[in-house]
Design an enzyme around this catalytic site. Structure first.
Site, PDB file in Angstrom:
ATOM      1  N   CYS A   1      39.299  -0.780 -88.939  1.00 27.85           N
ATOM      2  CA  CYS A   1      38.253  -1.800 -88.913  1.00 27.85           C
ATOM      3  C   CYS A   1      38.719  -3.040 -88.170  1.00 27.85           C
ATOM      4  O   CYS A   1      37.944  -3.750 -87.568  1.00 27.85           O
ATOM      5  CB  CYS A   1      37.861  -2.175 -90.334  1.00 27.85           C
ATOM      6  SG  CYS A   1      37.674  -0.728 -91.324  1.00 27.85           S
TER       7      CYS A   1
ATOM      8  N   THR B   1      16.408   7.877 -99.544  1.00 28.57           N
ATOM      9  CA  THR B   1      16.517   9.342 -99.460  1.00 28.57           C
ATOM     10  C   THR B   1      17.971   9.753 -99.217  1.00 28.57           C
ATOM     11  O   THR B   1      18.657   9.173 -98.383  1.00 28.57           O
ATOM     12  CB  THR B   1      15.626   9.872 -98.320  1.00 28.57           C
ATOM     13  OG1 THR B   1      14.297   9.452 -98.612  1.00 28.57           O
ATOM     14  CG2 THR B   1      15.677  11.385 -98.218  1.00 28.57           C
TER      15      THR B   1
ATOM     16  N   GLY C   1      32.768   5.070 -98.191  1.00 30.56           N
ATOM     17  CA  GLY C   1      33.669   4.287 -99.031  1.00 30.56           C
ATOM     18  C   GLY C   1      33.263   2.819 -99.100  1.00 30.56           C
ATOM     19  O   GLY C   1      33.350   2.182-100.149  1.00 30.56           O
ATOM     20  N   THR C   2      32.818   2.272 -97.978  1.00 35.44           N
ATOM     21  CA  THR C   2      32.427   0.854 -97.949  1.00 35.44           C
ATOM     22  C   THR C   2      31.296   0.602 -98.941  1.00 35.44           C
ATOM     23  O   THR C   2      31.337  -0.348 -99.727  1.00 35.44           O
ATOM     24  CB  THR C   2      31.979   0.468 -96.522  1.00 35.44           C
ATOM     25  OG1 THR C   2      33.066   0.714 -95.633  1.00 35.44           O
ATOM     26  CG2 THR C   2      31.567  -0.990 -96.446  1.00 35.44           C
TER      27      THR C   2
ATOM     28  N   GLN D   1      41.714   6.710 -99.732  1.00 33.66           N
ATOM     29  CA  GLN D   1      42.864   7.308 -99.038  1.00 33.66           C
ATOM     30  C   GLN D   1      43.622   8.294 -99.918  1.00 33.66           C
ATOM     31  O   GLN D   1      44.208   9.239 -99.423  1.00 33.66           O
ATOM     32  CB  GLN D   1      43.838   6.206 -98.590  1.00 33.66           C
ATOM     33  CG  GLN D   1      43.304   5.326 -97.487  1.00 33.66           C
ATOM     34  CD  GLN D   1      43.254   6.033 -96.139  1.00 33.66           C
ATOM     35  OE1 GLN D   1      43.959   7.012 -95.902  1.00 33.66           O
ATOM     36  NE2 GLN D   1      42.410   5.541 -95.257  1.00 33.66           N
TER      37      GLN D   1
END
Ligand code: PLP
Length: 360
Positions: free
Chosen positions: A305, A217, A50-51, A158
């Site tokens: 986080c 890759t 997601g980041t 989410q």
């Protein structure tokens, strides 16, 4: 995922048979994801999570020569993947409006509309907040963005698989971030939906993988696991969401009844069924996390986080609840591994931990 291991060591960019098999795994997974999202297959770009998807959306739009301007509208309750990226973009000459939510944790559409300027190049608003679970009015924001001709990104990390009707075409979004581990898939893999025709600069330069938007890759086994998780969840998400909502409601009401001085952050808003954020007045949330951990219960203070740092949650602060509430809030997330029998044990442990914290 095991089939991938059995199939050999091919690189999906290689022309030999093992490489072609690896390519098939990646492309079959892309087809699964595109079908569930109701989008075209090439519109799915695999990322490391997601980041990275959020970074690609924001940096990609603002880094494109075709960007409408240098202004971004986002909210003060986004995940750090968006907020920290906005700060970096500000340092390179962009300006960013951080719209505040109301006291229930929901960002009003009118507040987004009020920030629109002639040079607004992107609106980025999450579909559901990761700490409170509050659902944001992304359909209305998507319609507004469409009307004004401004690209719209939503972080659906989410919300995806937990809320119906969050498909890119229904929301009118141009970019949508996903992460596999929120769907009980493997960690370290995600995707960005990029609407056909959206102008994006690449975030990772190097190879020409993922339509040159993300050189490197591909994580073949992770991508296969991601697609499988999406498929499994797609077949069961309505019943599973209802089951988790019942568990969450039971957890919430037991805590509120048994422990005085507790309140739900985002009460009154439409929320994800599996999440609750509760403030325990007079307690430090990080100490409660440790006390529960000793009893084998995993909860978090703020977002994962920020946890470990005892920093007040920026989400609760943005809701106007004050630093004390932000430092005393615990986030509970329920998932496939939870059952009804878990709830009394969690509540009993909390009663003891809160009592000890308030006494001590
Ligand atoms: N966006 C939201 C709303 C999240 O909750 C998270 C993870 O917690 C992320 C982005 C980051 O996703 P990932 O951990 O896959 O990088």
């Amino acid at each position: 995922m095991l089939q991938c291991l059995d199939a050999g060591f091919g690189n999906p960019s290689s022309l030999h048979r093992e490489g072609r098999r690896a390519r098939e795994f990646v492309e079959e997974s892309r087809e699964i994801l595109a079908a569930v999202l109701g989008v075209k297959v090439p519109e799915i770009v695999f990322t490391s999570g997601g980041t990275e998807a959020d970074n690609l959306a924001l940096r990609g739009v603002m880094g494109s020569e075709k960007a409408r301007g240098r202004h971004i509208i986002t909210t003060a309750i986004e995940h750090p993947a968006v907020l920290a990226t906005c700060r970096v973009l500000e340092n390179s000459g962009c300006s960013v409006s951080y719209v505040l939510p109301d006291e229930t944790g929901v960002v009003p559409v009118e507040a987004i509309a009020a920030e629109i300027r002639s040079d607004t190049a992107l609106i980025s608003v999450m579909a559901a907040n990761n700490e409170t679970g509050c659902l944001q009015p992304v359909r209305a924001i998507g319609a507004l963005a469409r009307e004004k001709g401004i690209p719209f990104h939503t972080d659906a990390v989410q919300a995806f698989g937990r809320v119906t009707g969050l498909l890119p075409t229904e929301m009118g979004c141009d970019l949508l971030s996903l992460s596999a581990h929120k769907l009980s898939g493997p960690k370290g893999v995600g995707a960005l939906y990029v609407r056909k025709g959206m102008a994006l600069g690449p975030m990772l330069t190097g190879g020409s993988q993922e339509r040159e938007l993300r050189g490197g890759t591909e994580n073949v086994m992770g991508i296969v696991g991601f697609a499988q998780a999406v498929q499994v969840l797609n077949g069961m998400h309505v019943e599973e969401s209802q089951r988790l909502s019942r568990l969450r409601d039971s957890l919430e009401s037991s805590i509120l009844t048994r422990i005085p001085g507790t309140s739900v952050n985002g009460a009154g808003a439409e929320r994800l069924g599996n999440t609750t954020s509760i403030a325990f007045a007079g307690c430090r949330a990080d100490l409660l996390v440790m006390a529960l951990d000793l009893r084998g219960i995993s909860v978090s203070a703020g977002s994962a986080c920020a946890s470990g740092t005892a920093r007040p949650s920026h989400v609760i602060i943005a809701m106007g609840k004050g630093k004390e509430a932000a430092l005393s809030s615990l986030r509970f997330s329920l998932g496939m591994g939870n059952a009804e029998g878990d709830i009394p044990a969690v509540v009993e442990s909390l009663v003891e931990a809160v009592h000890a914290a308030r006494e001590g």
